[in-house]
Design an enzyme around this catalytic site. Structure first.
Site, PDB file in Angstrom:
ATOM      1  N   ASP A  34       0.871  -1.155   0.000  1.00 40.49           N
ATOM      2  CA  ASP A  34       0.000   0.000   0.000  1.00 40.49           C
ATOM      3  C   ASP A  34       0.924   1.225   0.000  1.00 40.49           C
ATOM      4  O   ASP A  34       2.140   1.083   0.153  1.00 40.49           O
ATOM      5  CB  ASP A  34      -0.883  -0.031   1.251  1.00 40.49           C
ATOM      6  N   ASP A  36      -0.053   4.883   1.491  1.00 39.91           N
ATOM      7  CA  ASP A  36      -0.176   5.721   2.685  1.00 39.91           C
ATOM      8  C   ASP A  36       0.063   4.909   3.954  1.00 39.91           C
ATOM      9  O   ASP A  36      -0.555   3.867   4.167  1.00 39.91           O
ATOM     10  CB  ASP A  36      -1.564   6.362   2.741  1.00 39.91           C
ATOM     11  N   LYS A 183     -18.490  12.339   8.722  1.00 38.89           N
ATOM     12  CA  LYS A 183     -17.944  11.377   7.754  1.00 38.89           C
ATOM     13  C   LYS A 183     -17.851  11.992   6.365  1.00 38.89           C
ATOM     14  O   LYS A 183     -16.838  11.838   5.663  1.00 38.89           O
ATOM     15  CB  LYS A 183     -18.830  10.131   7.717  1.00 38.89           C
ATOM     16  N   ASP A 188     -14.731  14.508   2.004  1.00 39.49           N
ATOM     17  CA  ASP A 188     -14.470  15.593   1.052  1.00 39.49           C
ATOM     18  C   ASP A 188     -13.012  16.024   1.061  1.00 39.49           C
ATOM     19  O   ASP A 188     -12.469  16.417   0.016  1.00 39.49           O
ATOM     20  CB  ASP A 188     -15.363  16.800   1.370  1.00 39.49           C
ATOM     21  N   HIS A 190     -10.521  14.202   1.240  1.00 39.35           N
ATOM     22  CA  HIS A 190      -9.798  13.276   0.358  1.00 39.35           C
ATOM     23  C   HIS A 190     -10.335  13.331  -1.072  1.00 39.35           C
ATOM     24  O   HIS A 190      -9.582  13.532  -2.029  1.00 39.35           O
ATOM     25  CB  HIS A 190      -9.927  11.845   0.895  1.00 39.35           C
TER      26      HIS A 190
END
Length: 485
Positions: A34, A36, A183, A188, A190
């Site tokens: 991955d 991050d 949430k 938003d 991201h």
């Protein structure tokens, strides 16, 4: 005795790779990552940035009170792996047996008294149907959401702050709406690319430990290992980060690069095909018959990945920080070996190595043993002593919890039981470590062995064990060396 043990106890090396399942690197031909919090580690500034942007989105786009501006991100308030009761607006830590750890239930920024928790939940057990779903989400009737992602720390902070503001100002609100709005605001940050643009513009202040990641990738490449990257982040963001961490030649190290993969859907949804994308973000319309080195691919799915590469089974080792989204499906459905990156591990191990912690745990274990053996004596004098010991034990348990985090304690323990997070970690990760740099301490023929810890009915016949690979020195008492006994 406690002082003696505290002086002679071995310390655990924070750079150790710990094994849940026996695994030999000699069998691993392909390494996957991955991005991050696996290849790229971020400073705390990033969490502050996410919190501030999401808070402002709540105010500006969801019409939340301007007074929320007074709240700032508190880095050490929450830990990963906590559960949030969406309907009751409570944040808490739950153990592997679905029991709430009393003293770790928070409404807003303040703890909820144990009596109130017990009254709300008719005890401290959370039924299976109320727990989060397989991926930790609150859906399909589940009232709990589990926060497993390191990126979720700002979200939990923001939830607590908004709850605190509403309670402080006696504002009537619907907890479900609050949860969904927070949430959405975090999403938003991201989805709209706000986070990515901010990091790219000031990358030196956000990415840490780049040279260690570079060293690991270089070591694998020079040993002839195949490598691939599967990330949910967009290419521009990954490219900017990898240029900083590794250099402009970073793509030469990887055989396959997949961005915006939409994990965990990537591992289950067979419908999404791969799409080739250029460095400039231009999408190609051609059908993908082969995943080629040097190209960038978007979306796709694991079943197509397996068909095109033939990279199946235990010769593949994939690293990620999210126990569910990165690792669960790979180990349960596809037989890949998995490695969990747990950055918090380094701090917790260092705390465990302190004399204060060793002293507390040694006495706590001894006191528990005394209570266990003395409880059979029912005369008033013995029972009075036992009750005093029980009070002391409870005080020491709280003290031990607070060493790790004043609100929620250790990521891995709820007093003596494993946490819900810890149990999932042991099931879905063959190995786990604080960072990829831990690989630099091992050669590629190394076999990781889990400690054979005793089952409860076996414990009277087993000496206490500690991982030999984790030790900095042999166990020594006086002039007697027990290493070879």
């Amino acid at each position: 005795i406690v002082q003696l043990v505290g002086d002679i106890v071995n310390s655990v090396n924070p750079n150790t790779i710990f094994a849940n399942n026996e695994m030999s690197l000699d069998n691993i031909e392909i390494y996957g990552f991955d991005y991050d919090y696996t290849l790229a580690f971020y400073s705390r500034r990033l969490h502050t940035l996410i919190f501030n942007i999401a808070r402002d989105i709540l105010i500006q786009e969801h019409r939340y009170p301007e007074g929320l501006q007074e709240y700032e991100y508190t880095p050490d308030f929450v830990i990963r792996g906590l559960h949030y009761d969406v309907q009751k607006a409570l944040l808490m830590k739950i153990d592997a047996f679905h029991y709430i750890q009393l003293g770790t239930v928070y409404r807003g920024l303040h703890p909820v008294p144990d009596k109130e928790v017990i009254a709300m939940y008719d005890g401290s057990h959370v039924p299976l149907e109320n727990m989060s779903d397989f991926y930790g989400k609150s859906s399909h009737g589940h009232t709990m959401k589990q926060y497993m992602d390191i990126f979720s720390l700002p979200e939990m902070n923001l939830l607590c702050c908004v709850n605190d503001y509403f309670m402080k100002h006696n504002i009537d609100y619907e907890p479900v709406h609050l949860y969904k709005d927070v949430k959405a605001a975090i999403g938003d940050v991201h989805v709209k690319g706000i986070l990515y643009r901010a990091v790219e513009a000031d990358i030196e202040n956000y990415i840490s430990y780049g040279e260690q990641t570079h060293a690991v990738l270089k070591k694998l490449y020079e040993d002839g290992k195949k490598m691939f990257l599967i990330t949910n982040s967009p290419f521009d963001f990954v490219d900017r980060g990898m240029n900083y961490i590794v250099g402009t030649e970073w793509r030469e190290l990887f055989d396959i690069v997949i961005v915006q993969a939409d994990k965990p859907g990537f591992f289950n949804d067979r419908r999404k095909p791969f799409r080739r994308v250029t460095d400039k973000g231009v999408l190609h319309w051609d059908r993908i018959h082969k995943l080629e080195k040097g190209n960038i691919y978007k979306q796709g799915n694991l079943y197509e990945f397996l068909r095109l590469t033939g990279w199946r089974g235990s010769k593949v080792l994939y690293f990620g920080d999210h126990i569910y989204s990165d690792l669960a499906d790979l180990t349960l459905k596809h037989g890949w070996r998995t490695g969990a990156i747990i950055p918090e591990l380094r701090k917790e191990v260092k705390i465990m190595n302190t004399k204060e912690y060793v002293h507390l745990m040694t006495w706590l274990q001894g006191l528990t043993g005394l209570i266990e053996h003395m409880q059979v004596h029912r005369d008033p004098a013995s029972q009075a002593v036992v009750q005093e010991w029980i009070k002391e034990r409870e005080a020491m348990r709280s003290q031990t919890k607070n060493i790790f985090n004043a609100q929620f304690g250790s990521l891995f323990r709820t007093y003596h039981n494993p946490t819900y997070f810890s149990r999932r970690l042991s099931r879905f990760a063959d190995i786990y470590m604080a960072s990829l740099s831990c690989l630099l301490n091992y050669d590629f023929q190394h076999t990781f062995f889990p400690r054979r810890t005793p089952l409860q009915h076996e414990s009277p016949f087993w000496p206490e064990q500690t991982s030999a690979g984790a030790m900095n020195m042999p166990f020594v008492v006086g002039h007697i060396n027990f290493e070879n006994c």
